[in-house]
Design a protein around this motif. Sequence first.
Motif, PDB file in Angstrom:
ATOM      1  N   ARG A   9       1.900   1.644  -3.565  1.00 46.57           N
ATOM      2  CA  ARG A   9       0.775   1.907  -4.478  1.00 46.57           C
ATOM      3  C   ARG A   9       0.137   3.272  -4.218  1.00 46.57           C
ATOM      4  N   GLU A  10      -0.135   3.541  -2.958  1.00 46.83           N
ATOM      5  CA  GLU A  10      -0.903   4.747  -2.617  1.00 46.83           C
ATOM      6  C   GLU A  10      -0.031   5.976  -2.353  1.00 46.83           C
ATOM      7  N   HIS A  11       1.221   5.728  -1.945  1.00 44.36           N
ATOM      8  CA  HIS A  11       2.030   6.871  -1.523  1.00 44.36           C
ATOM      9  C   HIS A  11       3.338   7.009  -2.293  1.00 44.36           C
TER      10      HIS A  11
ATOM     11  N   GLU B 228       0.832  -1.209   0.000  1.00 45.88           N
ATOM     12  CA  GLU B 228       0.000   0.000   0.000  1.00 45.88           C
ATOM     13  C   GLU B 228       0.868   1.261   0.000  1.00 45.88           C
TER      14      GLU B 228
ATOM     15  N   ALA C 204      -0.222   2.144   6.606  1.00 47.29           N
ATOM     16  CA  ALA C 204       0.465   2.838   5.516  1.00 47.29           C
ATOM     17  C   ALA C 204       0.261   4.345   5.599  1.00 47.29           C
ATOM     18  N   ASP C 205      -0.955   4.775   5.960  1.00 48.83           N
ATOM     19  CA  ASP C 205      -1.212   6.218   6.008  1.00 48.83           C
ATOM     20  C   ASP C 205      -0.349   6.894   7.077  1.00 48.83           C
TER      21      ASP C 205
END
Length: 160
Positions: free
Chosen positions: A101-103, A98, A145-146
Amino acid sequence: MAAYPAWDQDSARSIIAGLAHLEGATLPILHALQDEFGHVDPQAVPLIAEALNLSRAEIHGTISFYHDFRTTPPPRRVIKLCRAEACQALGCEALVAELAREHGIAVDDHQAKADVAVETVYCLGNCALGPAALVDGELIGRVDADRLAALCGSQAGVRA
Ligand code: FES
């Protein structure tokens, strides 16, 4: 993390000259340069090649073969993320995916030009509260992940 001096051709030259007599001098030289400057600058390649009478391609090949050699200055700050068994069972691999992918944050990207890096460790002794991370000496449990991305992003200059 230790602060390293800026790359300096004259210092690099004298480090190389001091080790060039060794049998199989390439690795000792690369390690010494990385110890001194925190990375092996691409400018070192012709210096080493000339000192050891090897081709630039051979030196470059050695640097790229060993993933521990960095060719860019190291990050100012390293966040350690546990990827050992207990943390795997609690989702650390999904977190790694993640993050990418997201960051856009790749774990263990030793060539990244970021101020903050996330690197793998195996067990921080915080197994019951995984996934675990170590940030500036502080253990963090149940990291996601955030939160990790936010910790990375709190440093200026991080890749996004
Ligand atoms: S396995 Fe992750 S802290 Fe022990």
